[in-house]
Motif scaffolding. Sequence first.
Motif, mmCIF file in Angstrom:
data_model
loop_
_atom_site.group_PDB
_atom_site.id
_atom_site.type_symbol
_atom_site.label_atom_id
_atom_site.label_comp_id
_atom_site.label_asym_id
_atom_site.label_seq_id
_atom_site.Cartn_x
_atom_site.Cartn_y
_atom_site.Cartn_z
ATOM 1 N N TYR B 14 0.815 -1.220 0.000
ATOM 2 C CA TYR B 14 0.000 0.000 0.000
ATOM 3 C C TYR B 14 0.848 1.270 0.000
ATOM 4 C CZ TYR B 14 -4.681 -2.073 0.605
ATOM 5 O OH TYR B 14 -5.877 -2.730 0.416
ATOM 6 N N GLN B 47 5.516 -8.429 16.611
ATOM 7 C CA GLN B 47 4.144 -8.279 17.106
ATOM 8 C C GLN B 47 3.205 -9.355 16.555
ATOM 9 O OE1 GLN B 47 2.809 -4.226 16.561
ATOM 10 N NE2 GLN B 47 4.545 -3.362 17.674
ATOM 11 N N PHE B 168 3.329 0.389 13.770
ATOM 12 C CA PHE B 168 3.245 -1.062 13.584
ATOM 13 C C PHE B 168 2.987 -1.435 12.131
ATOM 14 C CE2 PHE B 168 -1.265 -0.859 12.958
ATOM 15 C CZ PHE B 168 -1.629 0.269 13.677
ATOM 16 N N GLU B 178 0.661 12.313 17.412
ATOM 17 C CA GLU B 178 -0.484 11.656 16.773
ATOM 18 C C GLU B 178 -0.044 10.768 15.612
ATOM 19 O OE1 GLU B 178 -3.091 12.614 18.552
ATOM 20 O OE2 GLU B 178 -4.586 11.390 17.538
ATOM 21 N N LEU B 179 -0.508 9.523 15.652
ATOM 22 C CA LEU B 179 -0.136 8.529 14.646
ATOM 23 C C LEU B 179 -1.324 8.189 13.752
ATOM 24 C CD1 LEU B 179 1.726 6.169 13.559
ATOM 25 C CD2 LEU B 179 0.853 4.804 15.476
ATOM 26 N N PHE B 180 -1.058 8.119 12.446
ATOM 27 C CA PHE B 180 -2.072 7.725 11.461
ATOM 28 C C PHE B 180 -1.489 6.606 10.624
ATOM 29 C CE2 PHE B 180 -2.712 12.100 12.598
ATOM 30 C CZ PHE B 180 -4.094 12.257 12.667
ATOM 31 N N TRP B 181 -2.208 5.510 10.529
ATOM 32 C CA TRP B 181 -1.715 4.344 9.792
ATOM 33 C C TRP B 181 -2.506 4.121 8.511
ATOM 34 C CZ3 TRP B 181 -4.158 -0.925 10.311
ATOM 35 C CH2 TRP B 181 -3.515 -1.861 9.492
ATOM 36 N N ASP B 184 -4.733 5.412 3.374
ATOM 37 C CA ASP B 184 -6.091 5.972 3.443
ATOM 38 C C ASP B 184 -6.306 6.908 4.633
ATOM 39 O OD1 ASP B 184 -5.994 3.954 5.299
ATOM 40 O OD2 ASP B 184 -7.454 2.667 4.283
ATOM 41 N N ARG B 185 -5.262 7.169 5.406
ATOM 42 C CA ARG B 185 -5.375 8.162 6.470
ATOM 43 C C ARG B 185 -4.577 9.429 6.161
ATOM 44 N NH1 ARG B 185 -8.583 4.993 7.476
ATOM 45 N NH2 ARG B 185 -9.351 4.181 9.466
ATOM 46 N N GLU B 188 -6.465 12.730 6.702
ATOM 47 C CA GLU B 188 -6.669 13.052 8.111
ATOM 48 C C GLU B 188 -5.370 13.517 8.768
ATOM 49 O OE1 GLU B 188 -9.590 9.429 8.084
ATOM 50 O OE2 GLU B 188 -9.161 9.926 10.166
ATOM 51 N N TRP B 192 -4.640 17.166 10.378
ATOM 52 C CA TRP B 192 -4.105 17.296 11.738
ATOM 53 C C TRP B 192 -2.862 18.190 11.731
ATOM 54 C CZ3 TRP B 192 -6.817 14.821 15.655
ATOM 55 C CH2 TRP B 192 -6.285 14.936 16.927
#
Lengths: 197, 197
Positions: B14, B47, B168, B178-181, B184-185, B188, B192
Amino acid sequence: MAKLDFWYSIGSTYSYLTVARMRDYARDHGLQVTWRPFDVRRIMMAQNNVPFRDKPIKTAYMWRDMERRAELFGLPINVPAPYPLPDLPLANKVAVLGMTEGWGEDYTIETYRRWFVDGKEAGSDPNLSDSLRAVGQDPVAVLARAAGEEGMALLSAETDTAEGLGIFGSPSFVVGEELFWGDDRLDEAAAWAAKAG
Amino acid sequence: MAKLDFWYSIGSTYSYLTVARMRDYARDHGLQVTWRPFDVRRIMMAQNNVPFRDKPIKTAYMWRDMERRAELFGLPINVPAPYPLPDLPLANKVAVLGMTEGWGEDYTIETYRRWFVDGKEAGSDPNLSDSLRAVGQDPVAVLARAAGEEGMALLSAETDTAEGLGIFGSPSFVVGEELFWGDDRLDEAAAWAAKAG
């Protein structure tokens, strides 16, 4: 009219974001939506797909991501909500039964609200009985049917159909042969439906 | 100016969608983006996070989803691309080395294009050497440094930092705390950053 099948399992966290906004969304987008509960856990277990249970860091992110997106959509939310549900199948057996009688959508919305706003697990009491009463159903009568042969057969058949469509997660949106997975694909699914419709 | 850290691993599928549009996106949104390659596989293995390798149905969906989204963004794509990469660490050791010398972004874009448009795996030849030559680097000299102590230390340090930020998966976007994964984010994350910046 543009049509779309909305496949979901009560038990999926992100599906709250879809359930809570779908009626307004459908109205605003001129979309005819068929709500189709199924047992996503059965499919995910068969596919060795464990997105959160043993993944605390990814899970912590999921709650924060849901919180941000709920704010974006103007939805109430209290996270983390109880997770995972102890009886996901029962929550959805009630839903599939409700779909055959016209109260399935209302029940889904009610039980998700109690789960994600009030912090009461879907699929068990008090949420289950309260949600049924809220949609004018007698919990004792419904639960007897849902927990028995009828609920089992209905949920199993819908889950088989979902599996046949290539569905592996909840929520999923199906337009003809086209599959979209995730609340964050709703706009794309709706655009596809508009093009196809 | 709004600022955002773009964390990615060459090897993530991706991430192609982000890599291929990020420069235009940043310019159009007045966004200052720092590209930060790391070893997502090390973190995911630690993980127990295996999104695709043993999941053929989810993998088939991923290719179709990428194809649709590439079309949405006007990006060329040939799916399925070779996957997984045999040497993800090397692809990213070259990238971190490139970041210290100013050619890391160009290399990333070049190697992803060869992977997702021409069907040649990133992280190995001919893609690796061709991409280095395309950004004015000598493959022999760069690969010696990247495959040795220097590349190992740089990638390891960046991966430690990513882990410390709660990252991750790839791509991820970080704005302050602030984390965006996920590709498709990006919208956002950019919103931010604009709010924070």
